[in-house]
Design an enzyme around this catalytic site. Structure first.
Site, PDB file in Angstrom:
ATOM      1  CB  CYS A  84     -24.572  -4.466 -18.704  1.00 26.97           C
ATOM      2  SG  CYS A  84     -24.788  -2.884 -17.919  1.00 26.97           S
ATOM      3  CB  ALA A 107     -27.246  -8.312 -18.050  1.00 25.69           C
ATOM      4  CE1 TYR A 144       1.729  -8.321   0.872  1.00 26.39           C
ATOM      5  CE2 TYR A 144       2.044  -9.176   3.238  1.00 26.39           C
ATOM      6  CZ  TYR A 144       2.220  -8.489   2.205  1.00 26.39           C
ATOM      7  OH  TYR A 144       3.466  -9.675   1.800  1.00 26.39           O
ATOM      8  NE  ARG A 155       2.986   4.714   3.110  1.00 31.02           N
ATOM      9  CZ  ARG A 155       3.665   4.321   3.332  1.00 31.02           C
ATOM     10  NH1 ARG A 155       4.931   4.318   2.353  1.00 31.02           N
ATOM     11  NH2 ARG A 155       3.246   2.895   4.892  1.00 31.02           N
ATOM     12  CD1 TRP A 180       4.011  -0.122   3.374  1.00 35.93           C
ATOM     13  CD2 TRP A 180       1.940   0.871   3.424  1.00 35.93           C
ATOM     14  NE1 TRP A 180       3.802   0.351   4.795  1.00 35.93           N
ATOM     15  CE2 TRP A 180       2.707   1.113   5.396  1.00 35.93           C
ATOM     16  CE3 TRP A 180       0.145   1.485   4.134  1.00 35.93           C
ATOM     17  CZ2 TRP A 180       2.423   1.709   6.217  1.00 35.93           C
ATOM     18  CZ3 TRP A 180       0.032   1.938   5.275  1.00 35.93           C
ATOM     19  CH2 TRP A 180       1.054   2.256   6.576  1.00 35.93           C
ATOM     20  CB  SER A 207     -35.977  -8.853 -15.049  1.00 35.02           C
ATOM     21  OG  SER A 207     -35.342  -9.048 -14.392  1.00 35.02           O
TER      22      SER A 207
END
Length: 437
Positions: A42, A40, A419, A435, A427, A38
């Site tokens: 990565c 990691a 935001y 857009r 935005w 067990s």
């Protein structure tokens, strides 16, 4: 109920913990061919670079914890070499263990071609803690390092070697690094590598290694010449660890990964599979795929464990999300690349933009480059890629959620995103890019 799990890392132990929590009378045996449970994987490149100072930091739970706290018969140095699905027995050197339900979570191993000289001292691959320990022990006196392969592991290893002052050359048989990105972004990744002193050799295939008199690698021989090397790391991909299943009748993917359904079941009753040895259903491609990542392994393992104890939840599939740090850049992608879209045969277009990751008037805004590919007939988002020095992770996760829910590009503008000037403009950059549709 006798549960046997082959593999003691992400998928296997995620499953084991689900069994512990759902079946108080469970008899669980886990069989790990190595000695570490067990952890990691990565994080291994960052051990090499000194970002993480201890292998212990990567271990989520020790084998003793599984044994003493959870009552799991967690065994080490137990390599399973055969499975008898008729008798419901797994076996290896010196052991034979019966099961009622079996989970195969054997992961994957680095691809190492049978090149001449591949057994020379100083030639390494990286997938496990012992692999990384061997590299660390081999770094003394090393100046010139060659990394073979320009994918995620190759990039991360190259970066961390540079960070500790090594002279790094990358050899890639394709014309660019990080081929899972669109060409425009791959070029930027290459520019970042060169900026930090990495020498790049594209369209070049490795043929052999040459050693010095003491049996240590001295050169990488390619179809275009010889490259000096004191140490070599081979990072050209992985293959599922499933060869021991020959003769079982378990259905395999083209590359040897185990085919599973949404409940991690194989075609053989009471045999399950999860993690890097298994397939993943790709929601965008609408078919099984093989994208071995820790996120998928943990999810699949958890769901396999639930299915084995009769508390099933289906695996909902993947959309192809990944992210990587490479020096000053963060590279994120989700969904399909343009090449994958073309393979699928979808009519598509791609819109792109360069925009600040925070409010433009707030100090130190960094440019984000965003690419959104969409189906021209339905406007459905098909894929997204984001590259920049800051704010990439926030955007790629929003886009991954959008892909999961089959959103149209125009619907991105309607999302209620966080935001404040230190974090965003009024935005969001992905909305401003959308857009442009």
């Amino acid at each position: 109920m006798k549960y046997v799990i082959i593999g003691g890392d992400a998928a296997g132990m995620s499953a084991a913990m689900q069994i512990v929590r759902h079946d108080e009378k469970a008899d669980i045996t886990t069989l790990e061919m190595g000695e570490v449970y067990s952890y990691a994987q990565c994080g291994l490149p960052y051990i090499v670079g000194g970002v993480i100072d201890s292998f212990d930091s990567l271990i989520a739970r020790s084998v003793e914890t599984f044994r003493e706290k959870y009552g799991i018969d967690a065994r080490v140095n137990h390599e399973v070499k055969a499975v008898d699905v008729e008798k419901k027995v797994v076996s290896g050197d010196g052991f034979e263990i019966p099961y009622d339900k079996l989970l195969v979570a054997t992961g994957a191993s680095p691809v190492v071609p049978p090149w001449d000289g591949v057994d020379l001292k100083g030639v390494h691959s990286v997938k496990t803690i012992p692999d990384t320990e061997a590299i660390m022990k081999d770094l003394d006196g090393v100046s010139k390092i060659v990394v073979i392969g320009g994918g995620y592991i190759g990039l991360e290893m190259a970066e961390n070697f540079v960070e500790i002052g090594k002279d790094v050359t990358m050899i890639e048989r394709n014309p660019r690094l990080a081929g899972i990105f669109d060409e425009e972004f791959s070029e930027k990744i290459g520019e970042e590598a060169v900026k930090h002193g990495i020498k790049l050799r594209f369209n070049e295939s490795v043929e052999a290694f040459e050693g010095s008199d003491d049996g240590r690698v001295a050169h990488v021989v390619t179809d275009k010449g010889r490259v000096d090397a004191d140490l070599v790391v081979i990072a050209i991909g992985v293959k599922p660890n499933t060869s021991f299943l020959d003769g079982t009748g378990i259905h395999l993917f083209a590359n040897g990964a185990i085919k599973v359904n949404s409940f991690m079941e194989t075609n053989i009753e009471d045999v399950y599979a999860a993690g890097d040895c298994a397939t993943q259903y790709h929601r965008m491609k609408e078919r099984d795929d093989y994208i071995p990542l820790g996120t998928h392994a943990n999810k699949q393992g958890r769901l396999a464990g639930r299915a084995m104890v009769g508390a099933p939840r289906p695996f909902q599939g993947i959309v192809g999300t990944s992210i990587i740090k490479f020096f000053d850049l963060t590279l994120g992608r989700t969904g399909l690349s343009e090449k994958e879209i073309e393979t699928q045969g979808y009519p598509y277009e791609t819109i792109s933009a360069q925009l600040p990751h925070i409010a433009g008037y707030y100090p130190e805004p960094k440019n984000l480059e965003i690419r959104l590919s969409y189906h021209t007939e339905t406007e459905r988002l098909l894929g997204a890629q984001v590259i920049g020095e800051a704010g990439v992770d926030k955007r790629i996760d929003v886009l991954a959620a959008a892909l999961y829910h089959n959103m149209r590009v125009s619907e991105l503008e309607d999302l209620d995103l966080a935001y404040a000037p230190p974090y965003n403009g009024v935005w969001d950059p992905i909305q401003r890019t959308a857009r442009r549709l």
